[in-house]
Scaffold this motif. Sequence first.
Motif, mmCIF file in Angstrom:
data_model
loop_
_atom_site.group_PDB
_atom_site.id
_atom_site.type_symbol
_atom_site.label_atom_id
_atom_site.label_comp_id
_atom_site.label_asym_id
_atom_site.label_seq_id
_atom_site.Cartn_x
_atom_site.Cartn_y
_atom_site.Cartn_z
ATOM 1 N N ASP A 121 0.826 -1.206 0.000
ATOM 2 C CA ASP A 121 0.000 0.000 0.000
ATOM 3 C C ASP A 121 0.864 1.261 0.000
ATOM 4 N N LEU A 122 1.924 1.261 0.826
ATOM 5 C CA LEU A 122 2.807 2.424 0.890
ATOM 6 C C LEU A 122 3.480 2.682 -0.452
ATOM 7 N N LEU A 123 3.919 1.620 -1.107
ATOM 8 C CA LEU A 123 4.561 1.778 -2.411
ATOM 9 C C LEU A 123 3.596 2.392 -3.422
ATOM 10 N N PHE A 124 2.338 1.927 -3.391
ATOM 11 C CA PHE A 124 1.359 2.498 -4.312
ATOM 12 C C PHE A 124 1.198 3.994 -4.080
ATOM 13 N N PHE A 125 1.069 4.410 -2.818
ATOM 14 C CA PHE A 125 0.842 5.824 -2.545
ATOM 15 C C PHE A 125 2.055 6.672 -2.909
ATOM 16 N N VAL A 126 3.272 6.130 -2.730
ATOM 17 C CA VAL A 126 4.459 6.871 -3.152
ATOM 18 C C VAL A 126 4.439 7.087 -4.659
ATOM 19 N N PHE A 127 4.157 6.020 -5.429
ATOM 20 C CA PHE A 127 4.101 6.148 -6.883
ATOM 21 C C PHE A 127 2.960 7.062 -7.317
ATOM 22 N N ALA A 128 1.828 6.977 -6.617
ATOM 23 C CA ALA A 128 0.690 7.833 -6.970
ATOM 24 C C ALA A 128 1.015 9.302 -6.731
ATOM 25 N N LEU A 129 1.685 9.591 -5.613
ATOM 26 C CA LEU A 129 2.051 10.975 -5.327
ATOM 27 C C LEU A 129 3.075 11.498 -6.331
ATOM 28 N N ILE A 130 3.996 10.654 -6.736
ATOM 29 C CA ILE A 130 4.956 11.062 -7.766
ATOM 30 C C ILE A 130 4.217 11.391 -9.062
ATOM 31 N N GLY A 131 3.232 10.555 -9.410
ATOM 32 C CA GLY A 131 2.439 10.818 -10.607
ATOM 33 C C GLY A 131 1.676 12.136 -10.507
ATOM 34 N N ILE A 132 1.104 12.428 -9.317
ATOM 35 C CA ILE A 132 0.372 13.679 -9.139
ATOM 36 C C ILE A 132 1.322 14.871 -9.199
ATOM 37 N N LEU A 133 2.542 14.706 -8.655
ATOM 38 C CA LEU A 133 3.534 15.775 -8.744
ATOM 39 C C LEU A 133 3.880 16.082 -10.198
ATOM 40 N N ILE A 134 4.035 15.036 -10.999
ATOM 41 C CA ILE A 134 4.314 15.239 -12.428
ATOM 42 C C ILE A 134 3.139 15.930 -13.102
ATOM 43 N N GLY A 240 -21.678 12.916 -10.171
ATOM 44 C CA GLY A 240 -23.107 12.757 -9.933
ATOM 45 C C GLY A 240 -23.768 14.026 -9.423
ATOM 46 N N LEU A 241 -22.984 14.900 -8.763
ATOM 47 C CA LEU A 241 -23.513 16.160 -8.244
ATOM 48 C C LEU A 241 -23.369 17.306 -9.250
ATOM 49 N N GLY A 242 -22.829 16.992 -10.433
ATOM 50 C CA GLY A 242 -22.706 17.999 -11.478
ATOM 51 C C GLY A 242 -21.480 18.871 -11.391
ATOM 52 N N SER A 243 -20.488 18.481 -10.590
ATOM 53 C CA SER A 243 -19.238 19.245 -10.472
ATOM 54 C C SER A 243 -18.073 18.323 -10.817
ATOM 55 N N THR A 244 -17.260 18.753 -11.749
ATOM 56 C CA THR A 244 -16.141 17.926 -12.180
ATOM 57 C C THR A 244 -14.828 18.653 -11.902
ATOM 58 N N ILE A 245 -13.962 18.008 -11.115
ATOM 59 C CA ILE A 245 -12.597 18.489 -10.928
ATOM 60 C C ILE A 245 -11.672 17.329 -11.277
ATOM 61 N N PRO A 246 -10.408 17.597 -11.603
ATOM 62 C CA PRO A 246 -9.501 16.517 -12.025
ATOM 63 C C PRO A 246 -9.419 15.386 -11.002
ATOM 64 N N TRP A 247 -9.334 14.161 -11.519
ATOM 65 C CA TRP A 247 -9.240 12.988 -10.644
ATOM 66 C C TRP A 247 -8.058 13.091 -9.694
ATOM 67 N N ALA A 248 -6.951 13.641 -10.175
ATOM 68 C CA ALA A 248 -5.751 13.749 -9.338
ATOM 69 C C ALA A 248 -6.019 14.565 -8.081
ATOM 70 N N TRP A 249 -6.821 15.640 -8.214
ATOM 71 C CA TRP A 249 -7.106 16.463 -7.041
ATOM 72 C C TRP A 249 -8.042 15.746 -6.075
ATOM 73 N N THR A 250 -9.015 15.000 -6.597
ATOM 74 C CA THR A 250 -9.886 14.242 -5.690
ATOM 75 C C THR A 250 -9.092 13.165 -4.952
ATOM 76 N N PHE A 251 -8.133 12.556 -5.643
ATOM 77 C CA PHE A 251 -7.258 11.583 -4.983
ATOM 78 C C PHE A 251 -6.487 12.254 -3.853
ATOM 79 N N LEU A 252 -5.937 13.431 -4.123
ATOM 80 C CA LEU A 252 -5.162 14.147 -3.111
ATOM 81 C C LEU A 252 -6.042 14.541 -1.930
ATOM 82 N N VAL A 253 -7.267 15.004 -2.207
ATOM 83 C CA VAL A 253 -8.188 15.375 -1.128
ATOM 84 C C VAL A 253 -8.460 14.182 -0.230
ATOM 85 N N GLN A 254 -8.735 13.023 -0.832
ATOM 86 C CA GLN A 254 -9.033 11.836 -0.034
ATOM 87 C C GLN A 254 -7.827 11.398 0.792
#
Length: 333
Positions: A121-134, A240-254
């Motif tokens: 799990d930790l490895l996934f989040f490190v790679f995901a954060l690197i992807g969001i940084l890019i 579903g609520l009619g508001s779209t923001i980039p998936w990367a930002w929703t991932f970061l928020v969560q």
Amino acid sequence: MTRGFWLLVSALIAAVLIPLLLGGTGLLGRLLDFPLDLLALMLGMILVCWNINAIRLRLLLRRLHRTTHLRALGIVMASEFAFCATPGGAGGPLTLMALLARRGVRPAQATAVFAVDQLSDLLFFVFALIGILIYAVFHALSPHVGWLLGGSAALLTGVIIVVLGVARYHRTVLRTNGRLLRLLGMEPLKRLHWGRKVLRFRNALQDSLRMPKTVLVSVFLLSSLHWLLRNSILYMTLIGLGSTIPWAWTFLVQMLAMTAGQASLLPGGAGSAELASGALLTPMVGTATAGAAILIWRFVTYYFYLIAGAPVFIHLAGRPLLKRLIRFRRPQP
């Protein structure tokens, strides 16, 4: 009923009240307009996540214990219920080890399985954060969010480095801990007892990491698939609520919201996760949409875990372990 039970009840009430107060008068309309088929799809995604984790558990246990997919699924659901219902998620690993011990898996082996699972799990989040940084390099990024993103990546990387360092220099760590325990006045037999437990865990972890590379890679890929699905819930909720923001930002928020929840040591991060996600979402989508999104997101990724996992936990672990985790106490006559 003891403090642990009332802490869980209070956290659940706070988790519901925060998005209700944030959404204000526009919240009810947003909730009524949310598509029910999309809600059913998101709940189905959580069921898929549980099955993915069951496959991952079976892969990690293949050299220790043969189990059916249904039983592995039950262990996963019971463990995640305990994780959501106890302060800091402490009940999750305890439940996992207790259920595995009933099937002949030694505590050191069960702890090693849990450690390998968490490392993936930790490895996934490190790679995901690197992807969001890019991704952030090519998109507008506020300095505040940039610091949060960079700090999270540095923290996760530091955790992995510490874990690898402890594994590499375990003899030095054991000697240092032994000296520290001696200074604290622990008896030699107790120091020897704890030292043997650590060595058994080390040996079991080494055995787990010696599994075929195809198995370890499969575990990591399954972990990545699980988190990609689970961290798409907020993105789909906003659609579903009619508001779209980039998936990367929703991932970061969560990720930041759940980090805040874990740091609060409240059951499931209830209350803290809502406050953190509300602070991050409101500037992007407004108060009414943010309140509705948080309520739906937490229903799917938190309340549903409690509702569906409770009967499975009672069936597999029994009421004694539940009382031990949440610390029920009957009033004395």
